[in-house]
Design a protein around this motif. Structure first.
Motif, PDB file in Angstrom:
ATOM      1  N   GLU A  27      29.427  35.123  35.783  1.00  0.00           N
ATOM      2  CA  GLU A  27      29.979  35.983  36.828  1.00  0.00           C
ATOM      3  C   GLU A  27      30.426  35.180  38.051  1.00  0.00           C
ATOM      4  OE1 GLU A  27      27.865  38.015  33.931  1.00  0.00           O
ATOM      5  OE2 GLU A  27      27.009  36.523  35.316  1.00  0.00           O
ATOM      6  N   GLN A  28      29.950  33.929  38.150  1.00  0.00           N
ATOM      7  CA  GLN A  28      30.297  33.085  39.297  1.00  0.00           C
ATOM      8  C   GLN A  28      31.354  32.025  38.957  1.00  0.00           C
ATOM      9  OE1 GLN A  28      26.193  31.804  39.713  1.00  0.00           O
ATOM     10  NE2 GLN A  28      25.990  32.901  41.666  1.00  0.00           N
ATOM     11  N   ASN A  59      34.606  32.050  38.351  1.00  0.00           N
ATOM     12  CA  ASN A  59      35.875  32.075  39.071  1.00  0.00           C
ATOM     13  C   ASN A  59      35.692  31.832  40.560  1.00  0.00           C
ATOM     14  OD1 ASN A  59      38.501  32.412  37.809  1.00  0.00           O
ATOM     15  ND2 ASN A  59      38.888  33.935  39.407  1.00  0.00           N
ATOM     16  N   GLU A  60      34.604  32.358  41.108  1.00  0.00           N
ATOM     17  CA  GLU A  60      34.325  32.136  42.529  1.00  0.00           C
ATOM     18  C   GLU A  60      34.150  30.643  42.816  1.00  0.00           C
ATOM     19  OE1 GLU A  60      30.968  33.383  45.904  1.00  0.00           O
ATOM     20  OE2 GLU A  60      30.801  34.117  43.839  1.00  0.00           O
ATOM     21  N   ASN A  97      35.707  38.564  39.851  1.00  0.00           N
ATOM     22  CA  ASN A  97      34.793  37.793  39.016  1.00  0.00           C
ATOM     23  C   ASN A  97      35.075  37.961  37.528  1.00  0.00           C
ATOM     24  OD1 ASN A  97      33.466  36.772  41.221  1.00  0.00           O
ATOM     25  ND2 ASN A  97      31.890  38.359  41.239  1.00  0.00           N
ATOM     26  N   ASP A  98      35.858  38.986  37.170  1.00  0.00           N
ATOM     27  CA  ASP A  98      36.198  39.166  35.758  1.00  0.00           C
ATOM     28  C   ASP A  98      37.339  38.237  35.345  1.00  0.00           C
ATOM     29  OD1 ASP A  98      37.935  40.502  37.446  1.00  0.00           O
ATOM     30  OD2 ASP A  98      38.454  42.035  35.975  1.00  0.00           O
TER      31      ASP A  98
END
Length: 590
Positions: free
Chosen positions: A455-456, A458-459, A479-480
């Motif tokens: 979930e992290q 892309n961040e 985040n997707d």
């Protein structure tokens, strides 16, 4: 049974290790030559049959390397001499992705890799039911279009392709880490970082040290480019700056799908004064050069350094043009099919100055391949992953106006007042690339070590891009999304640090060779053409392959063991002065 196994492990000796390495060399050599021919046949004649044969041999080689990498770990605690230990360590760290011993998990890992590459390879963006665009088509548009809305549409459209990869990538990391543990590594991150003849935890610190040397110059370049883009694009429909002067540059406006090199926007950021830069394309065409003559001239460059001519088979077997009536891979590459002297290049040569540079680069690979062909199999390769690419780029740096005049392509050498345009073009490709080349694997190392959750992903990607590049996503990214997967090397599991290193090393090698050649020109005007002293020094390093730690190969040529980016400041000194003048009244940083 367990006691017997432990006992047998304790009885392994140095002689066992040497015998094992000999078996590895025999078995892999026996398979690697037909595998290389299958790969060549596929690359130069793509069809169902060549694809099937190439896939078969690729899988066989991968399985064999994986099998022997695991077996090499059995000698981790055996006392052996330094040469044997080095070969064992190279064998263990050879795979980019280590397959688990469990056959079902290994098969699953292979399937994930194939599926991700299938998604990437077949990816396209459909504007509507009737209009779908490939990556090649969108990249061509992004190189030339100056319509920010269209650029944003294509930028976002390509990144829809990689969204399904995120969970697959996370599963791949888990399985690959299991395989890495079986080789004695904590995870795949450590496996990748352990390939550089220093403790794995020290390698990222070394990269940050090198980046610190060139960062001020990059920031000057970024500041100038941002200011020119801001002036060019102006304001959006709401009256806001499309390129704000106090924030990272929007990633879709830099002339490249990934904002990794910026040469395509030279027309926006170039100096106002007219620059007299040699037109190599026109010179080649006016003198009726064809692809063979261009390649012969590149060979003559190496001959002038004292290297032996290429074998006759090079000219008989290479692919210099795209053949009529069949599909081929036109991407330029250099080959040594038998690991001895079956040297070839594969190109679809166009009569342009850019291609003239590329040919010199590719032959650099060939001469490197031939230089280390007498070494044991595990030593036939680049001293570290950056050396091979750096050698080709080093040679290309010698294609200066002086060289072009010496070989009769131009009559006069433009004076130094014209150098800013040339240096800016080089910087937009090579210096703009550096933080990108650094951060791709910075992201992967953190992902592969489990520091971040899916979930992290892309961040973290955009945190690193803003930190190192001063480049930002042009729109909010959820985040997707899985924007890392929009770059080939991520789903393909090809390490990227080699390109960062090559962009540093080429300038260091160039300076060392220019010093040996006793050039009196400024570093960016130096060509080592005709210097047998420089050629001898270069060959001494090339012949080492990876038989010694790369620091020793570096010392052989440069006289020092460390990578040093300060030569970049020397090479681009006139451009840095010019950039500082342009930026005098600007607010730099982000």
């Amino acid at each position: 049974m367990q006691t017997k196994s432990n006992s047998s492990l304790q009885t392994l000796t140095q002689e066992d290790a040497k015998g094992f390495l000999q078996k590895v060399e025999n078995d892999i050599t026996k398979l690697s030559t037909p595998a290389a021919h299958a790969a060549w046949a596929y690359a130069t004649h793509i069809n169902y049959d060549t694809a099937k044969v190439n896939t078969y041999f690729t899988e066989q080689i991968s399985v064999l390397y994986a099998k022997y990498a695991v077996e090499a770990a059995k000698f981790n605690d055996v006392q052996v001499d330094a040469d044997t230990r080095r070969q064992l360590d190279l064998l263990k760290s050879n795979p980019e992705i280590a397959f688990p011993a469990d056959p079902a998990k290994a098969e699953r890992l292979a399937t994930i890799g194939s599926d991700m590459m299938g998604i990437y390879g077949s990816g396209e963006y459909c504007r509507d039911n009737d209009t779908c665009l490939s990556l090649v088509q969108m990249s061509a548009e992004m190189a030339t279009s100056r319509n920010p809305d269209l650029l944003l549409e294509y930028w976002e459209g390509w990144r829809q392709v990689s969204v399904p990869m995120r969970d697959m990538y996370a599963e791949m990391v888990s399985l690959a880490n299991e395989g890495a543990e079986q080789l004695g590594f904590d995870n795949t991150s450590e496996l990748w970082r352990a390939k550089y003849d220093m403790p794995a935890d020290d390698f990222p610190k070394e990269l940050d040290r090198i980046w610190g040397q060139v960062k001020p110059f990059y920031e000057s370049l970024q500041c100038h480019v941002r200011a020119e883009l801001s002036e060019y694009y102006g304001k959006d429909y709401d009256g806001n700056d499309i390129v704000p002067l106090d924030k990272p540059i929007p990633a879709h406006l830099l002339g490249n799908m990934w904002a990794q090199s910026w040469g395509n926007i030279y027309d926006i950021v170039k100096p106002e004064q007219e620059m007299n830069v040699p037109n190599v394309t026109s010179a080649l065409q006016n003198q009726a050069y064809d692809e063979i003559q261009m390649t012969k001239q590149a060979e003559a460059f190496f001959s002038s350094l004292g290297f032996e001519p290429l074998p006759d088979t090079f000219w008989e077997r290479s692919m210099f043009q795209k053949p009529e009536g069949r599909d081929v891979q036109c991407h330029a590459s250099a080959w040594n099919l038998d690991d001895v002297d079956d040297l070839r290049i594969k190109m679809c040569i166009q009569i342009t100055g850019e291609e003239f540079n590329v040919i010199h680069h590719e032959l650099g690979h060939n001469y490197y391949q031939r230089a280390y062909n007498q070494l044991p199999m595990l030593y036939r390769g680049s001293a570290n992953s950056g050396f091979h690419e750096a050698i080709g780029d080093t040679i290309a740096l010698s294609i200066t106006p002086t060289y072009l005049q010496q070989i009769g392509l131009i009559d006069e050498i433009p004076d130094a007042s014209n150098d800013i345009g040339m240096l800016l073009k080089v910087a937009l490709d090579k210096i703009a690339f550096l933080p990108w080349g650094l951060m791709v694997d910075q992201w992967r190392w953190k992902v592969m070590s489990g520091e971040v959750t899916p979930e992290q992903y892309n961040e973290l990607w955009w945190e690193l891009r803003e930190k190192y590049q001063g480049v930002a996503a042009p729109i909010a990214r959820g985040n997707d999304a899985f924007d890392p997967g929009a770059k080939y090397h991520v789903p393909a599991n090809v390490s990227y640090t080699r390109y960062f290193l090559a962009h540093i090393l080429q300038f260091q090698f160039h300076k060392a060779l220019c010093d040996i050649a006793q050039s009196e020109e400024a570093l960016h005007r130096c060509s080592i053409y005709g210097s047998e002293a420089a050629g001898s020094a270069l060959n001494n390093m090339l012949e080492m392959g990876k038989s010694q730690p790369w620091q020793e190969a570096m010392t052989t040529l440069t006289g020092q063991p460390d990578m040093d980016a300060s030569t970049i400041a020397d090479y681009f000194a006139p451009l840095k002065t010019w950039l500082d003048e342009q930026n005098a009244e600007r607010q730099c940083g982000w």
